[in-house]
Write an enzyme that holds these catalytic residues in place. Sequence first.
Site, PDB file in Angstrom:
ATOM      1  CG  HIS A   1      -1.857   1.152   1.274  1.00  0.00           C
ATOM      2  ND1 HIS A   1      -3.078   1.113   0.639  1.00  0.00           N
ATOM      3  CD2 HIS A   1      -1.761   2.384   1.835  1.00  0.00           C
ATOM      4  CE1 HIS A   1      -3.693   2.274   0.823  1.00  0.00           C
ATOM      5  NE2 HIS A   1      -2.921   3.055   1.539  1.00  0.00           N
TER       6      HIS A   1
ATOM      7  CG  ASP B   1     -11.872   3.425   6.379  1.00  0.00           C
ATOM      8  OD1 ASP B   1     -11.400   4.339   7.063  1.00  0.00           O
ATOM      9  OD2 ASP B   1     -11.628   3.289   5.164  1.00  0.00           O
TER      10      ASP B   1
ATOM     11  NE  ARG C   1     -10.110  10.496   9.075  1.00  0.00           N
ATOM     12  CZ  ARG C   1      -9.266   9.655   8.459  1.00  0.00           C
ATOM     13  NH1 ARG C   1      -9.649   8.446   8.116  1.00  0.00           N
ATOM     14  NH2 ARG C   1      -8.040  10.023   8.199  1.00  0.00           N
TER      15      ARG C   1
ATOM     16  CB  SER D   1      -8.396   4.913   7.503  1.00  0.00           C
ATOM     17  OG  SER D   1      -8.859   4.922   6.183  1.00  0.00           O
TER      18      SER D   1
ATOM     19  CE  LYS E   1      -9.114   1.754   3.776  1.00  0.00           C
ATOM     20  NZ  LYS E   1      -8.986   3.055   3.158  1.00  0.00           N
TER      21      LYS E   1
HETATM   22  N1  URA Z   1      -5.999   6.602   2.870  1.00  0.00           N
HETATM   23  C1  URA Z   1      -6.946   5.907   3.532  1.00  0.00           C
HETATM   24  O1  URA Z   1      -7.389   4.850   3.105  1.00  0.00           O
HETATM   25  N2  URA Z   1      -7.406   6.424   4.698  1.00  0.00           N
HETATM   26  C2  URA Z   1      -6.933   7.581   5.221  1.00  0.00           C
HETATM   27  O2  URA Z   1      -7.370   7.971   6.282  1.00  0.00           O
HETATM   28  C3  URA Z   1      -5.945   8.289   4.508  1.00  0.00           C
HETATM   29  C4  URA Z   1      -5.488   7.776   3.334  1.00  0.00           C
END
Ligand code: URA
Length: 438
Positions: free
Chosen positions: A82, A160, A167, A182, A186
Site C-alpha cells: 500500500h 471506515d 473526516r 483506516s 481494509k
Molecule cells: N488513505 C486511507 O485509506 N485512509 C486515510 O485515512 C488516509 C489515506
Amino acid sequence: MLPQEIIKKKRDGTPLAAAEIDAFIRGLTAGEVTEGQAAAFAMATYFKGMTPDETVALTLAMRDSGKTLCWQHLDGPVLDKHSTGGIGDKVSLILAPLIAAIGGYVPMISGRGPATPAAPSTSSTASPANTRVALERLQEVVAEGGCAIVGQTAELAPADGRLYAIRDVTATVDIRPLIVASILSKKLAAGLGALVMDVKVGSGAFLPSIEEARRLAADLVAVAEGAGLPCRAVLTDMNRCLGHTAGNALEVREAIDFLTGRKREQRLATVTLTLAARLAELGGLADSADAALLMLQRALDDGSAAERFQRMVATLGGPADLLDQPERHLAAAPLRRPAALDVEGFVQRIDVRALGLAIIELGGGRTRPEDAIDHRVGLSDVLGLGDRVDKDRPFAIVHAADEADAARAIDRLCAAVTVGAEPPSSAMSPIVEGAAAS
Ligand code: URA
C-alpha cells in the site's frame, strides 16, 4: 454506552477501552452514531491523539464492520503493498504481477477517497479491465492468476467508508491514528498474510516532512503487528515524479512498457523491486531480500510477470492483447503540448504537489467524489532533478483535452520547476529508508 460519553472521554484525554471503541464503531456502522458525533470523535482524536492500543482497537473494530476475506484454499501467501500516494506512482501495476509470478497472491484493492494533489489519479484502476467487481469475483481472479487490482468496495470495512466521508469534510483527514486505522482495517479485512507500506516523503507526498513520514511508518508497522499482520514500511522519495509519466492511461502504458522490457526507468525499478523484495521476504517467498531480488528480476526478464499482468487484465474482462497492442486500447488525449521553460539549465527543485494539481485540472483527478476522470490526460516525458532543460528539452509533455487546459497546465508546470546553472548538489535516493531487513 452512549456515544456522547465516549466522545467526552476522548475529549478529556482519557484513553478509551477497546469495548468503548468497538461500541462506537458498531453504532457508526448501524447508523446509530450521527455524523456530528463521528466528526466530534475525529476532532477529539486530533487534539488528544490515541494510544497504540486504542489505534489497534479502532483498526480491529473497523475491520469487523463488514466482510473479511478468507484465502485458506490457496497454496501461497496472500500479500499486498500500500502506498500513501504519489505523483506517477504506478508501482502497484508492476508489483502485483511480479509477486504473483514468484508464487504469491495479491488481492489489491485500490485506495479510497477523493483525489488529493498527492495522488490525483488511480492508474491502478485505469486499465481497460473491469475493476468494479464483487468480492467473490476478486477471489476467483486472484486464485486463477495470482493477482487482481480492483477499485474500492463498500463491503470491506464499511465503517471506515462512513468515517472517512465525514473526516473528508470536517478537516480531520490528516490525523495519524485515524489514517493508520483506516488503511489497516481494509488490509486486515482483505485477509492478508503480510503487507509492505510505501510511505512517500517529499514535496509531492501526503506528509512532506521526513519526521512525519517516519512517525506514520512506525505507527503503521506497530499497529499492523499489534493487530496480527506482519508489516514493514519503506520510505520512498516523492520530490520528483516517479517514472516518466503521471496520469491514468499514461501510467498504465509506462507500467506495460516496464513489464515487457520496452522501457524501465531506473528509479521506478529501484522502488518497485525494493518493495517487492521486502514483501516477498516477509511473506516467506524468499529467505532474504537479496534472494527475493534475484527471483523478481528473473520474473521480469523471462516475461512471467508480464504474462501475469496480461492474464489479470483479460480475466477482469479487458482485452487479451493489451500488452502487445497497448495503443489500441489505451485512449490518447487529442492534444500534446510541450511544457517548455524559458530558461536553460538544470532542474534544481520540483514542487511535485503542483504537478498533481495540474493533472487534476486537466481532468485526470477528482475535485469531488462524483467527478468523472478523463483517463487520457496527464504528463509524459517528465524530467527529474538534475536533468537539463533548454528550448528543445521541455520539462514535460502535457496531454490535454483542449488548448485552454493545456495552457493552464503548462503555466502550472513552469511555475513548479526551479532551474539553476548547476545540477543540485545532492538528490535524494529513491529509497529514503527502510530497505534493509529489521
Ligand atoms: N488513505 C486511507 O485509506 N485512509 C486515510 O485515512 C488516509 C489515506
